[in-house]
Motif scaffolding. Sequence first.
Motif, PDB file in Angstrom:
ATOM      1  N   ARG A  68      -1.987  -3.764  24.858  1.00  0.00           N
ATOM      2  CA  ARG A  68      -3.228  -3.043  23.929  1.00  0.00           C
ATOM      3  C   ARG A  68      -4.166  -1.895  24.679  1.00  0.00           C
ATOM      4  N   GLU A  69      -3.028  -0.708  25.204  1.00  0.00           N
ATOM      5  CA  GLU A  69      -3.475   0.651  25.566  1.00  0.00           C
ATOM      6  C   GLU A  69      -4.296   1.059  23.915  1.00  0.00           C
ATOM      7  N   ARG A  70      -5.085   2.568  24.635  1.00  0.00           N
ATOM      8  CA  ARG A  70      -5.507   3.083  23.208  1.00  0.00           C
ATOM      9  C   ARG A  70      -4.228   4.201  23.430  1.00  0.00           C
ATOM     10  N   GLN A  71      -4.035   4.945  24.012  1.00  0.00           N
ATOM     11  CA  GLN A  71      -3.303   6.452  24.092  1.00  0.00           C
ATOM     12  C   GLN A  71      -2.083   5.778  24.354  1.00  0.00           C
ATOM     13  N   ARG A  72      -1.145   5.589  23.449  1.00  0.00           N
ATOM     14  CA  ARG A  72      -0.091   4.610  23.396  1.00  0.00           C
ATOM     15  C   ARG A  72       0.907   5.845  22.925  1.00  0.00           C
ATOM     16  N   PHE A  73       2.186   6.084  24.120  1.00  0.00           N
ATOM     17  CA  PHE A  73       3.541   5.930  23.972  1.00  0.00           C
ATOM     18  C   PHE A  73       5.085   5.312  23.824  1.00  0.00           C
ATOM     19  N   MET A  74       4.607   5.457  21.781  1.00  0.00           N
ATOM     20  CA  MET A  74       5.653   4.040  22.100  1.00  0.00           C
ATOM     21  C   MET A  74       6.521   4.245  22.797  1.00  0.00           C
ATOM     22  N   LYS A  75       7.532   5.220  23.197  1.00  0.00           N
ATOM     23  CA  LYS A  75       9.735   5.381  23.494  1.00  0.00           C
ATOM     24  C   LYS A  75       8.944   5.412  24.721  1.00  0.00           C
ATOM     25  N   GLY A  76       7.372   5.404  25.491  1.00  0.00           N
ATOM     26  CA  GLY A  76       7.778   4.692  27.376  1.00  0.00           C
ATOM     27  C   GLY A  76       6.919   3.765  27.384  1.00  0.00           C
ATOM     28  N   LEU A  77       6.378   2.911  26.342  1.00  0.00           N
ATOM     29  CA  LEU A  77       6.256   1.259  25.894  1.00  0.00           C
ATOM     30  C   LEU A  77       7.780   0.508  26.032  1.00  0.00           C
ATOM     31  N   PHE A  78       8.473   1.474  24.793  1.00  0.00           N
ATOM     32  CA  PHE A  78       9.940   0.602  24.564  1.00  0.00           C
ATOM     33  C   PHE A  78      10.533  -0.200  25.784  1.00  0.00           C
ATOM     34  N   ALA A  79      10.332   1.774  26.426  1.00  0.00           N
ATOM     35  CA  ALA A  79      11.481   1.335  27.914  1.00  0.00           C
ATOM     36  C   ALA A  79      10.444   0.098  29.168  1.00  0.00           C
ATOM     37  N   TRP A  80       9.257   0.464  28.819  1.00  0.00           N
ATOM     38  CA  TRP A  80       8.649  -0.596  29.544  1.00  0.00           C
ATOM     39  C   TRP A  80       9.192  -1.715  30.078  1.00  0.00           C
ATOM     40  N   VAL A  81       8.722  -2.138  28.097  1.00  0.00           N
ATOM     41  CA  VAL A  81       9.754  -3.897  29.088  1.00  0.00           C
ATOM     42  C   VAL A  81      10.699  -4.429  29.377  1.00  0.00           C
ATOM     43  N   GLY A  82      12.065  -3.444  29.393  1.00  0.00           N
ATOM     44  CA  GLY A  82      13.262  -4.483  29.545  1.00  0.00           C
ATOM     45  C   GLY A  82      13.635  -5.300  28.691  1.00  0.00           C
ATOM     46  N   PHE A  83      14.321  -6.297  29.226  1.00  0.00           N
ATOM     47  CA  PHE A  83      15.193  -6.839  29.060  1.00  0.00           C
ATOM     48  C   PHE A  83      16.299  -6.387  29.052  1.00  0.00           C
ATOM     49  N   ARG A  84      17.239  -7.447  27.363  1.00  0.00           N
ATOM     50  CA  ARG A  84      18.197  -6.468  27.353  1.00  0.00           C
ATOM     51  C   ARG A  84      18.550  -5.385  26.563  1.00  0.00           C
ATOM     52  N   GLN A  85      18.461  -4.117  27.097  1.00  0.00           N
ATOM     53  CA  GLN A  85      18.298  -2.882  25.530  1.00  0.00           C
ATOM     54  C   GLN A  85      20.017  -2.247  25.959  1.00  0.00           C
ATOM     55  N   GLU A  86      20.513  -2.182  24.596  1.00  0.00           N
ATOM     56  CA  GLU A  86      21.195  -1.393  24.066  1.00  0.00           C
ATOM     57  C   GLU A  86      21.181  -0.167  23.593  1.00  0.00           C
ATOM     58  N   ALA A  87      22.326   0.578  23.775  1.00  0.00           N
ATOM     59  CA  ALA A  87      22.112   2.043  23.053  1.00  0.00           C
ATOM     60  C   ALA A  87      23.021   1.790  21.522  1.00  0.00           C
ATOM     61  N   LEU A  88      22.106   2.373  20.839  1.00  0.00           N
ATOM     62  CA  LEU A  88      23.773   2.306  19.395  1.00  0.00           C
ATOM     63  C   LEU A  88      23.707   3.925  18.982  1.00  0.00           C
ATOM     64  N   ILE A  89      24.339   4.690  19.027  1.00  0.00           N
ATOM     65  CA  ILE A  89      24.845   5.832  19.000  1.00  0.00           C
ATOM     66  C   ILE A  89      24.571   5.764  17.566  1.00  0.00           C
ATOM     67  N   TYR A  90      24.057   7.270  16.896  1.00  0.00           N
ATOM     68  CA  TYR A  90      24.379   6.916  14.922  1.00  0.00           C
ATOM     69  C   TYR A  90      24.055   9.121  14.871  1.00  0.00           C
ATOM     70  N   GLN A  91      24.292   9.115  13.750  1.00  0.00           N
ATOM     71  CA  GLN A  91      24.069  11.038  13.483  1.00  0.00           C
ATOM     72  C   GLN A  91      22.292  10.197  12.289  1.00  0.00           C
ATOM     73  N   ARG A  92      22.131  11.763  12.908  1.00  0.00           N
ATOM     74  CA  ARG A  92      20.471  11.394  12.406  1.00  0.00           C
ATOM     75  C   ARG A  92      20.400  12.416  11.169  1.00  0.00           C
ATOM     76  N   GLU A  93      20.353  12.114  10.150  1.00  0.00           N
ATOM     77  CA  GLU A  93      20.326  12.580   8.588  1.00  0.00           C
ATOM     78  C   GLU A  93      19.615  13.356   8.702  1.00  0.00           C
ATOM     79  N   ALA A  94      19.402  14.519   7.692  1.00  0.00           N
ATOM     80  CA  ALA A  94      18.392  15.896   7.329  1.00  0.00           C
ATOM     81  C   ALA A  94      16.826  14.693   6.313  1.00  0.00           C
ATOM     82  N   ARG A  95      15.829  14.875   5.964  1.00  0.00           N
ATOM     83  CA  ARG A  95      14.517  14.491   5.662  1.00  0.00           C
ATOM     84  C   ARG A  95      15.458  14.090   3.570  1.00  0.00           C
TER      85      ARG A  95
END
Length: 320
Positions: free
Chosen positions: A173-200
Amino acid sequence: MSASLTVLVPAYNEGEGLREFQRRTLAVLDGLALSTRILYVDDGSSDDTWSVMGDLARADARVGVLKLSRNFGKELALTAGLDHCDSDAVIILDADLQDPPELIPQFVARWQQGADVVAGQRLERHGESWLKRATASAFYRVMASLASTPVPRDTGDFRLMSRRAVDALCGMRERQRFMKGLFAWVGFRQEALIYQREARFAGRSKFSYWRLWNLALEGITSFSTLPLRVATYVGVLTSLAAFGFASWIVAKTLLWGESVAGYPSLMSVMLFLGGVQLMALGIIGEYLGRLYMESKQRPLYLVDVHAPAHGSASTTVDAD
Ligand code: UDP
Ligand code: MG
């Protein structure tokens, strides 16, 4: 009962593109053997986003909507959304169709094979300037060398999370939330899925360089106290150098005497030390300020309206 999946969509002034988003996303969800939902979070938009969301929720019983009391920023909009999901898995998707919904089945497949977090990793960034790519890359490099929990490169918020990963995230519940970091902090079994990011698909990016810079500062200060230590080391080094220099001056004066001179060297040493001190104070201030904000214990966000997806049953609208 089949497993359930929620597609969580934070949106801030995305009225233009939402209908197309829903069309493409529902088409994909229809093909999944899961009980699926969409949850839109209106992050205090000032355009017609909220009324479009209302239409979309009326058009399909699988769609729920959540409106925050004002613009809290994407990180908090996501937090609010995650707090209001109770499905077995959650996929976070940007409303601007930069993360193609057509990839959802691949995420789900990985999850069903046992992954707790499947993170979309960008292969190329289409429609983004050279400067943005360069700054993003620099940021990941700095984070990698500073932070104790490394943030995976080029992974945004596009990801699937299992129930226990979501619960772990909601527990922070921290107020200064850096989600990318929090996601990584959680751990468990993490996998990456490579994809092409489209334009808006429509509208324009809400993240100016100033906002990105502040996000980067947030990331560094919430996951590393190394800058504080660097300040200490710089201080120690400067004192050592100053001590050496002082000894040299004393020895010189004793041996050869001293005719008053040395204004330039005096000035440069003074300015240098002043600068180092201010910098160290600034770094301490960055952390102290965050501690101050944290100590207020304000709620992270306020919900204006929450209308959950109602499946085929009647509409329930609770305002809290
Ligand atoms: N967003 C949000 N609140 C904000 C800013 C952005 O909910 O204060 C949402 C936005 O509507 C979009 C997602 O976050 O769905 C990503 O934003 P954007 O596309 O502007 O970021 P970029 O793709 O340029 O990094
Ligand atoms: Mg975008």
